[in-house]
Design a protein around this motif. Structure first.
Motif, PDB file in Angstrom:
ATOM      1  N   ASP A 184       0.873  -1.167   0.000  1.00  0.00           N
ATOM      2  CA  ASP A 184       0.000   0.000   0.000  1.00  0.00           C
ATOM      3  C   ASP A 184       0.927   1.241   0.000  1.00  0.00           C
ATOM      4  O   ASP A 184       2.103   1.145   0.369  1.00  0.00           O
ATOM      5  CB  ASP A 184      -0.865  -0.046   1.272  1.00  0.00           C
ATOM      6  CG  ASP A 184      -1.539   1.273   1.551  1.00  0.00           C
ATOM      7  OD1 ASP A 184      -2.223   1.780   0.646  1.00  0.00           O
ATOM      8  OD2 ASP A 184      -1.388   1.803   2.673  1.00  0.00           O
ATOM      9  N   ASP A 235      -0.148   5.075   0.936  1.00  0.00           N
ATOM     10  CA  ASP A 235      -0.367   6.083   1.979  1.00  0.00           C
ATOM     11  C   ASP A 235      -0.319   5.488   3.379  1.00  0.00           C
ATOM     12  O   ASP A 235      -1.031   4.530   3.683  1.00  0.00           O
ATOM     13  CB  ASP A 235      -1.730   6.771   1.779  1.00  0.00           C
ATOM     14  CG  ASP A 235      -1.737   7.652   0.542  1.00  0.00           C
ATOM     15  OD1 ASP A 235      -0.802   8.450   0.389  1.00  0.00           O
ATOM     16  OD2 ASP A 235      -2.669   7.537  -0.273  1.00  0.00           O
ATOM     17  N   ASP A 236       0.511   6.049   4.210  1.00  0.00           N
ATOM     18  CA  ASP A 236       0.693   5.645   5.598  1.00  0.00           C
ATOM     19  C   ASP A 236       1.245   4.224   5.745  1.00  0.00           C
ATOM     20  O   ASP A 236       1.205   3.637   6.824  1.00  0.00           O
ATOM     21  CB  ASP A 236      -0.600   5.842   6.411  1.00  0.00           C
ATOM     22  CG  ASP A 236      -0.971   7.330   6.449  1.00  0.00           C
ATOM     23  OD1 ASP A 236      -0.067   8.141   6.656  1.00  0.00           O
ATOM     24  OD2 ASP A 236      -2.145   7.672   6.227  1.00  0.00           O
ATOM     25  N   THR A 237       1.766   3.704   4.624  1.00  0.00           N
ATOM     26  CA  THR A 237       2.551   2.470   4.672  1.00  0.00           C
ATOM     27  C   THR A 237       3.979   2.816   4.233  1.00  0.00           C
ATOM     28  O   THR A 237       4.933   2.553   4.956  1.00  0.00           O
ATOM     29  CB  THR A 237       1.927   1.390   3.768  1.00  0.00           C
ATOM     30  OG1 THR A 237       0.644   1.036   4.314  1.00  0.00           O
ATOM     31  CG2 THR A 237       2.797   0.145   3.694  1.00  0.00           C
ATOM     32  N   ASP A 267      -1.580  -0.516   5.958  1.00  0.00           N
ATOM     33  CA  ASP A 267      -1.932   0.023   7.278  1.00  0.00           C
ATOM     34  C   ASP A 267      -3.433  -0.035   7.554  1.00  0.00           C
ATOM     35  O   ASP A 267      -3.854   0.258   8.656  1.00  0.00           O
ATOM     36  CB  ASP A 267      -1.469   1.477   7.417  1.00  0.00           C
ATOM     37  CG  ASP A 267      -2.279   2.413   6.536  1.00  0.00           C
ATOM     38  OD1 ASP A 267      -2.255   2.228   5.300  1.00  0.00           O
ATOM     39  OD2 ASP A 267      -2.970   3.291   7.073  1.00  0.00           O
ATOM     40  N   ASP A 324      -6.622  -2.928   2.783  1.00  0.00           N
ATOM     41  CA  ASP A 324      -5.419  -3.725   2.490  1.00  0.00           C
ATOM     42  C   ASP A 324      -5.535  -5.156   3.007  1.00  0.00           C
ATOM     43  O   ASP A 324      -5.245  -6.116   2.286  1.00  0.00           O
ATOM     44  CB  ASP A 324      -4.187  -3.079   3.144  1.00  0.00           C
ATOM     45  CG  ASP A 324      -4.012  -1.637   2.736  1.00  0.00           C
ATOM     46  OD1 ASP A 324      -4.107  -1.353   1.528  1.00  0.00           O
ATOM     47  OD2 ASP A 324      -3.782  -0.770   3.613  1.00  0.00           O
TER      48      ASP A 324
HETATM   49 MG   LIG Z   1      -2.757   3.266   3.562  1.00  0.00          MG
END
Ligand SMILES: [Mg+2]
Length: 261
Positions: free
Chosen positions: A9, A11-13, A212, A217
C-alpha cells in the motif's frame, strides 16, 4: 510455496500521508489569524468537509475508489476515465472553499475571502510536504532483486501520481504500480487484487500484502488468498472481524518476516 512478491500500500505504509495532512492543516489554520485557535478550526473544517463530501452524489464512487474527503481538499481530478472524475473536477473548487467557509463560520467567522485563501493555502502546504518514512527506501533496497514489488494504492490517478512525483526515488523500486482510480475498482475489491496478481504472474500463496488499513489492504488481501501483514505504527485498535496473518509496528520488521516465509 516460497514468497516471490510483495504488494505494498502507499499512503501511511510507505508515505507518511497523515503527517503531511496534519502539518498542512496546521499551517493553513495558523494563517487564519491570531484570534483563531488553529486546532479548533482544523476540527471544524475536517467535520464540515466530511459532511459536505458525503452529501455529494459522487460519494459512493469516491468511497469505492478510496478517495477520502481530505485528499479531495487538494486533489486535481484531471485524470481517470470514469465520468465521476469529471464531476469531481467540477465540484472540487466549490467543495474546498465551502469546507473552509463552513469551518470558519462554525467558529463565528464569516469571511468568504479568507475561506478562499485558506482553501488555497491548504493545497499549497500539502503539496510542499511529500514525506516518506525514513525506513521506506532502506526496506525496499533490501527487498529489491529478491522479490517482485508492486504498489497497490487506492485513490484518484492524478493525485496518487502527484504524490509519487513528490518522491521520485520511490517508483523505480516497483515492477508495477496499480492505482484504483485507473483500474476502476478499489481495495478491498477482489478484482483489483486479481489484476495485481496477474501483473506479477504469481499464485496468491506466493505474495504478501503489506498495508496500514484493515478494511482495505488486509480484508482485500485475505480474500484474495495473499499472506497479509498489517503495519500498525500508531497502535490502532484491532478489528476482531479482520485478522491479519502478521502484525508489525515498523517497516523494518518486514525483512526477517519475508525471509522466514
Ligand atoms: Mg494506507
Amino acid at each position: 510455496m516460497p514468497i516471490t512478491a510483495v504488494l505494498f500500500d502507499l499512503d501511511d505504509t510507505l508515505l507518511w500521508d497523515e503527517r503531511s495532512v496534519e502539518e498542512a492543516f496546521r499551517a493553513a489554520c495558523e494563517a487564519a489569524g491570531e484570534t483563531v485557535d488553529p486546532q479548533e478550526l482544523e476540527a471544524a473544517v475536517r467535520r464540515e468537509a466530511r459532511g459536505l463530501y458525503e452529501s455529494y452524489e459522487t460519494f459512493p464512487f469516491t468511497k469505492m475508489i478510496g478517495i477520502n474527503p481530505f485528499e479531495a481538499l487538494w486533489a486535481n481530478f484531471t485524470a481517470g476515465e470514469q465520468q465521476e472524475f469529471r464531476q469531481l473536477e467540477q465540484l472540487a473548487p466549490g467543495y474546498r472553499k465551502e469546507s473552509w467557509r463552513r469551518g470558519l463560520a462554525s467558529l463565528g467567522i464569516h469571511d468568504e475571502a479568507l475561506a478562499e485563501r485558506l482553501a488555497a493555502k491548504f493545497g499549497e502546504e500539502r503539496r510542499s510536504r511529500p514525506y516518506m518514512y525514513e525506513e521506506t527506501l532502506q526496506v525496499l533496497d533490501e527487498l529489491r532483486g529478491k522479490v517482485k514489488l508492486l504498489l497497490l494504492t487506492n485513490g484518484c490517478p492524478a493525485l496518487q501520481q502527484e504524490k509519487l512525483d513528490g518522491v521520485p526515488e520511490l517508483i523505480p523500486y516497483f515492477d508495477h504500480v496499480v492505482i484504483s482510480g485507473s483500474f476502476g475498482k478499489g481495495k478491498p475489491d477482489k478484482a483489483i487484487f486479481g489484476h495485481a496478481l496477474e501483473l506479477l504472474d504469481i499464485a496468491p500463496e506466493q505474495g504478501i500484502m503489506v498495508g496500514d488499513k484493515l478494511t482495505t489492504d488486509i480484508l482485500g488481501g485475505l480474500s484474495a488468498g495473499l499472506t497479509t501483514v498489517w503495519i500498525n505504527r500508531t497502535d490502532k485498535a484491532p478489528d476482531p472481524e479482520i485478522q491479519p496473518d502478521y502484525r508489525i509496528g515498523h517497516l523494518s520488521e518486514l525483512l526477517p518476516l519475508v525471509q522466514s516465509l
